[in-house]
Design a protein around this motif. Sequence first.
Motif, PDB file in Angstrom:
ATOM      1  N   PRO A 155      -8.243   2.965  -6.874  1.00 58.93           N
ATOM      2  CA  PRO A 155      -7.330   2.223  -7.749  1.00 58.93           C
ATOM      3  C   PRO A 155      -6.131   3.088  -8.165  1.00 58.93           C
ATOM      4  CG  PRO A 155      -9.593   1.827  -8.406  1.00 58.93           C
ATOM      5  CD  PRO A 155      -9.635   2.903  -7.353  1.00 58.93           C
ATOM      6  N   ALA A 156      -4.972   2.468  -8.217  1.00 59.34           N
ATOM      7  CA  ALA A 156      -3.694   3.095  -8.579  1.00 59.34           C
ATOM      8  C   ALA A 156      -3.086   3.924  -7.454  1.00 59.34           C
ATOM      9  CB  ALA A 156      -3.822   3.943  -9.840  1.00 59.34           C
ATOM     10  N   SER A 157      -3.763   4.020  -6.300  1.00 61.07           N
ATOM     11  CA  SER A 157      -3.197   4.809  -5.201  1.00 61.07           C
ATOM     12  C   SER A 157      -2.131   4.015  -4.450  1.00 61.07           C
ATOM     13  CB  SER A 157      -4.302   5.259  -4.245  1.00 61.07           C
ATOM     14  OG  SER A 157      -4.997   4.152  -3.702  1.00 61.07           O
ATOM     15  N   GLN A 158      -1.101   4.723  -4.004  1.00 59.98           N
ATOM     16  CA  GLN A 158       0.000   4.138  -3.246  1.00 59.98           C
ATOM     17  C   GLN A 158      -0.299   4.233  -1.753  1.00 59.98           C
ATOM     18  OE1 GLN A 158       2.984   3.000  -4.652  1.00 59.98           O
ATOM     19  NE2 GLN A 158       2.361   3.444  -6.754  1.00 59.98           N
ATOM     20  N   PHE A 159       0.180   3.260  -0.995  1.00 63.61           N
ATOM     21  CA  PHE A 159      -0.026   3.309   0.448  1.00 63.61           C
ATOM     22  C   PHE A 159       1.109   2.589   1.177  1.00 63.61           C
ATOM     23  CE2 PHE A 159      -2.004  -0.706  -0.773  1.00 63.61           C
ATOM     24  CZ  PHE A 159      -1.564  -1.575   0.219  1.00 63.61           C
ATOM     25  N   VAL A 160       1.210   2.880   2.482  1.00 66.11           N
ATOM     26  CA  VAL A 160       2.125   2.164   3.384  1.00 66.11           C
ATOM     27  C   VAL A 160       1.272   1.536   4.475  1.00 66.11           C
ATOM     28  CG1 VAL A 160       4.031   2.372   5.022  1.00 66.11           C
ATOM     29  CG2 VAL A 160       4.039   3.741   2.926  1.00 66.11           C
ATOM     30  N   LEU A 161       1.478   0.243   4.735  1.00 66.57           N
ATOM     31  CA  LEU A 161       0.705  -0.422   5.779  1.00 66.57           C
ATOM     32  C   LEU A 161       1.181   0.037   7.151  1.00 66.57           C
ATOM     33  CD1 LEU A 161      -1.455  -2.513   6.524  1.00 66.57           C
ATOM     34  CD2 LEU A 161       0.355  -4.241   6.549  1.00 66.57           C
ATOM     35  N   GLY A 183       4.950  -1.217   7.415  1.00 66.13           N
ATOM     36  CA  GLY A 183       5.971  -0.420   6.750  1.00 66.13           C
ATOM     37  C   GLY A 183       6.142  -0.715   5.275  1.00 66.13           C
ATOM     38  N   THR A 184       5.472  -1.771   4.777  1.00 65.74           N
ATOM     39  CA  THR A 184       5.576  -2.113   3.359  1.00 65.74           C
ATOM     40  C   THR A 184       4.834  -1.087   2.502  1.00 65.74           C
ATOM     41  OG1 THR A 184       5.708  -4.488   3.793  1.00 65.74           O
ATOM     42  CG2 THR A 184       5.022  -3.837   1.591  1.00 65.74           C
ATOM     43  N   SER A 185       5.464  -0.686   1.399  1.00 70.05           N
ATOM     44  CA  SER A 185       4.809   0.169   0.414  1.00 70.05           C
ATOM     45  C   SER A 185       4.177  -0.718  -0.659  1.00 70.05           C
ATOM     46  CB  SER A 185       5.820   1.110  -0.241  1.00 70.05           C
ATOM     47  OG  SER A 185       6.356   1.998   0.718  1.00 70.05           O
ATOM     48  N   ALA A 186       2.950  -0.397  -1.026  1.00 70.79           N
ATOM     49  CA  ALA A 186       2.238  -1.160  -2.053  1.00 70.79           C
ATOM     50  C   ALA A 186       1.242  -0.231  -2.731  1.00 70.79           C
ATOM     51  CB  ALA A 186       1.534  -2.363  -1.420  1.00 70.79           C
ATOM     52  N   PRO A 203       5.612  -5.779  -3.609  1.00 75.94           N
ATOM     53  CA  PRO A 203       6.836  -6.148  -4.322  1.00 75.94           C
ATOM     54  C   PRO A 203       6.880  -7.620  -4.730  1.00 75.94           C
ATOM     55  CG  PRO A 203       7.349  -4.702  -2.494  1.00 75.94           C
ATOM     56  CD  PRO A 203       5.911  -5.035  -2.364  1.00 75.94           C
ATOM     57  N   GLN A 204       6.076  -8.468  -4.072  1.00 82.80           N
ATOM     58  CA  GLN A 204       6.071  -9.897  -4.392  1.00 82.80           C
ATOM     59  C   GLN A 204       5.005 -10.291  -5.411  1.00 82.80           C
ATOM     60  OE1 GLN A 204       7.519 -11.395   0.024  1.00 82.80           O
ATOM     61  NE2 GLN A 204       6.150 -12.689  -1.154  1.00 82.80           N
ATOM     62  N   GLY A 205       4.110  -9.372  -5.758  1.00 84.84           N
ATOM     63  CA  GLY A 205       3.078  -9.701  -6.730  1.00 84.84           C
ATOM     64  C   GLY A 205       1.708  -9.224  -6.286  1.00 84.84           C
ATOM     65  N   LEU A 209      -7.984  -9.302  -1.525  1.00 82.12           N
ATOM     66  CA  LEU A 209      -8.554  -9.285  -0.180  1.00 82.12           C
ATOM     67  C   LEU A 209     -10.040  -8.994  -0.258  1.00 82.12           C
ATOM     68  CD1 LEU A 209      -5.992  -7.124   1.843  1.00 82.12           C
ATOM     69  CD2 LEU A 209      -6.615  -9.479   2.368  1.00 82.12           C
ATOM     70  N   GLY A 210     -10.834  -9.665   0.583  1.00 81.51           N
ATOM     71  CA  GLY A 210     -12.225  -9.286   0.743  1.00 81.51           C
ATOM     72  C   GLY A 210     -12.295  -7.964   1.485  1.00 81.51           C
ATOM     73  N   ARG A 211     -13.359  -7.202   1.256  1.00 75.51           N
ATOM     74  CA  ARG A 211     -13.446  -5.868   1.853  1.00 75.51           C
ATOM     75  C   ARG A 211     -13.523  -5.921   3.375  1.00 75.51           C
ATOM     76  NH1 ARG A 211     -14.166  -1.537  -1.277  1.00 75.51           N
ATOM     77  NH2 ARG A 211     -15.217  -0.358   0.369  1.00 75.51           N
ATOM     78  N   GLU A 212     -14.128  -6.971   3.930  1.00 73.63           N
ATOM     79  CA  GLU A 212     -14.222  -7.056   5.391  1.00 73.63           C
ATOM     80  C   GLU A 212     -12.846  -7.119   6.023  1.00 73.63           C
ATOM     81  OE1 GLU A 212     -16.274  -9.807   8.881  1.00 73.63           O
ATOM     82  OE2 GLU A 212     -16.821 -10.138   6.791  1.00 73.63           O
ATOM     83  N   LEU A 213     -11.936  -7.891   5.408  1.00 67.24           N
ATOM     84  CA  LEU A 213     -10.577  -7.969   5.923  1.00 67.24           C
ATOM     85  C   LEU A 213      -9.767  -6.730   5.536  1.00 67.24           C
ATOM     86  CD1 LEU A 213      -9.740 -11.743   5.379  1.00 67.24           C
ATOM     87  CD2 LEU A 213     -10.048 -10.556   7.566  1.00 67.24           C
ATOM     88  N   ALA A 214     -10.007  -6.212   4.352  1.00 63.64           N
ATOM     89  CA  ALA A 214      -9.288  -5.002   3.933  1.00 63.64           C
ATOM     90  C   ALA A 214      -9.603  -3.827   4.856  1.00 63.64           C
ATOM     91  CB  ALA A 214      -9.641  -4.648   2.491  1.00 63.64           C
ATOM     92  N   ASP A 215     -10.807  -3.832   5.430  1.00 61.30           N
ATOM     93  CA  ASP A 215     -11.185  -2.798   6.397  1.00 61.30           C
ATOM     94  C   ASP A 215     -10.336  -2.860   7.656  1.00 61.30           C
ATOM     95  OD1 ASP A 215     -12.958  -0.784   5.895  1.00 61.30           O
ATOM     96  OD2 ASP A 215     -14.741  -2.012   6.176  1.00 61.30           O
ATOM     97  N   LYS A 216      -9.731  -4.044   7.912  1.00 63.50           N
ATOM     98  CA  LYS A 216      -8.924  -4.248   9.116  1.00 63.50           C
ATOM     99  C   LYS A 216      -7.466  -3.855   8.897  1.00 63.50           C
ATOM    100  CE  LYS A 216     -12.403  -6.363  11.194  1.00 63.50           C
ATOM    101  NZ  LYS A 216     -13.091  -5.798  12.376  1.00 63.50           N
ATOM    102  N   LEU A 217      -7.136  -3.397   7.693  1.00 61.97           N
ATOM    103  CA  LEU A 217      -5.785  -2.913   7.408  1.00 61.97           C
ATOM    104  C   LEU A 217      -5.812  -1.398   7.382  1.00 61.97           C
ATOM    105  CD1 LEU A 217      -4.633  -5.305   4.524  1.00 61.97           C
ATOM    106  CD2 LEU A 217      -4.458  -5.634   6.985  1.00 61.97           C
ATOM    107  N   LEU A 218      -5.046  -0.776   8.277  1.00 60.45           N
ATOM    108  CA  LEU A 218      -4.990   0.680   8.321  1.00 60.45           C
ATOM    109  C   LEU A 218      -3.723   1.130   7.598  1.00 60.45           C
ATOM    110  CD1 LEU A 218      -6.166   1.424  11.965  1.00 60.45           C
ATOM    111  CD2 LEU A 218      -7.521   1.137   9.884  1.00 60.45           C
ATOM    112  N   VAL A 219      -3.899   2.049   6.674  1.00 59.30           N
ATOM    113  CA  VAL A 219      -2.781   2.451   5.808  1.00 59.30           C
ATOM    114  C   VAL A 219      -2.618   3.968   5.810  1.00 59.30           C
ATOM    115  CG1 VAL A 219      -3.211   0.440   4.350  1.00 59.30           C
ATOM    116  CG2 VAL A 219      -4.203   2.650   3.713  1.00 59.30           C
ATOM    117  N   ARG A 220      -1.431   4.386   5.405  1.00 59.11           N
ATOM    118  CA  ARG A 220      -1.155   5.811   5.183  1.00 59.11           C
ATOM    119  C   ARG A 220      -0.989   5.999   3.670  1.00 59.11           C
ATOM    120  NH1 ARG A 220       3.881   7.710   4.879  1.00 59.11           N
ATOM    121  NH2 ARG A 220       4.648   5.995   6.187  1.00 59.11           N
ATOM    122  N   LYS A 221      -1.833   6.831   3.113  1.00 58.78           N
ATOM    123  CA  LYS A 221      -1.751   7.056   1.662  1.00 58.78           C
ATOM    124  C   LYS A 221      -0.521   7.898   1.339  1.00 58.78           C
ATOM    125  CE  LYS A 221      -6.756   6.835   0.972  1.00 58.78           C
ATOM    126  NZ  LYS A 221      -7.971   7.565   0.542  1.00 58.78           N
TER     127      LYS A 221
END
Length: 222
Positions: A155-161, A183-186, A203-205, A209-221
Motif C-alpha cells: 500500500p502507498a507504493s508507486q508503480f508504472v505499468l 507507461g501509466t504511473s499510479a 490519474p482518473q480515480g 482489481l481481484g488478485r488473480e487479474l492483478a497478478d497479470k499486470l507486470l509493473v516497475r516499482k
Amino acid sequence: MAMVTLTVENYVKAIYQLCTESQSASASTGAVAKRLGVSPGTVTSMLRTLAESGLANYQAYEGVHLSEAGKRLALRVLRRHRLVELFLVQTLGLTWDEVHEEAEHLEHAVSESLVDRMDAFLKYPDRDPHGDPIPRSDGSFPAAVGSEPLTSCEPASQFVLERVIEQSPEFLRYLRESGLSIGTSAHVVENHPQAGAIVVQTPQGKFTLGRELADKLLVRKR
C-alpha cells in the motif's frame, strides 16, 4: 518441410507461448486444445503433422515442444502479430483492446518485407501496445524490463505499468476506462491478500482489481 499454413502458424505460436508462460519445456495436448479452442483429438493429429514436418517433437502423454525450426517460425509469427498491433494503434488510432483480433488475421497475410518496413516506420520498437516484447528480425528479444506482478506492491507504493498478460478485450477496456495503460504511473491504495483485492489510484480515480487479474499486470516499482 511441408508448406507452412495458417493452421501451422497458429499451432507453433500457441505451443511457444504456452511453454514460455508456464516456463515448461513442453506443452500438454489439453493446454494446446484449450488455447486454440479445438478438440484434443484434433490437436493430437496436428501435433503428429508438426512432428513429421520437423517443427516439433511430440510424444503421446508427454506433451509437445518445438524444434529449432518451429521456434524460428513461432517467433516470426509473434513478430508479425506484435508489430501489426502497434502499427494499428499508432497509425490508425485503434485502442489496445481492439487490435488483437485484427492482428490475428493480418499476421498470416503480411509479408516479412512489409513487416520489416513497419518495424523501420515505427522506429524499431521494443514493445507492443500490451507491453509484450517484439522479437527482432534475427529472432532475438530486446533487453528484459525489470518488472513484477502488481500483487507484490505494498500500500502507498508507486508503480508504472509495463505489461499486461491478460489481454481479453473486456479486461483491457476496463483498464483503459480506469485510466491505466502501458507507461501509466499510479499507486496502490490498498492491498488485501485475504480479501483477494487491490485498490489502485490512477490519474482518473480509484478502481479495484481481484488478485488473480492483478497478478497479470507486470509493473516497475518507483
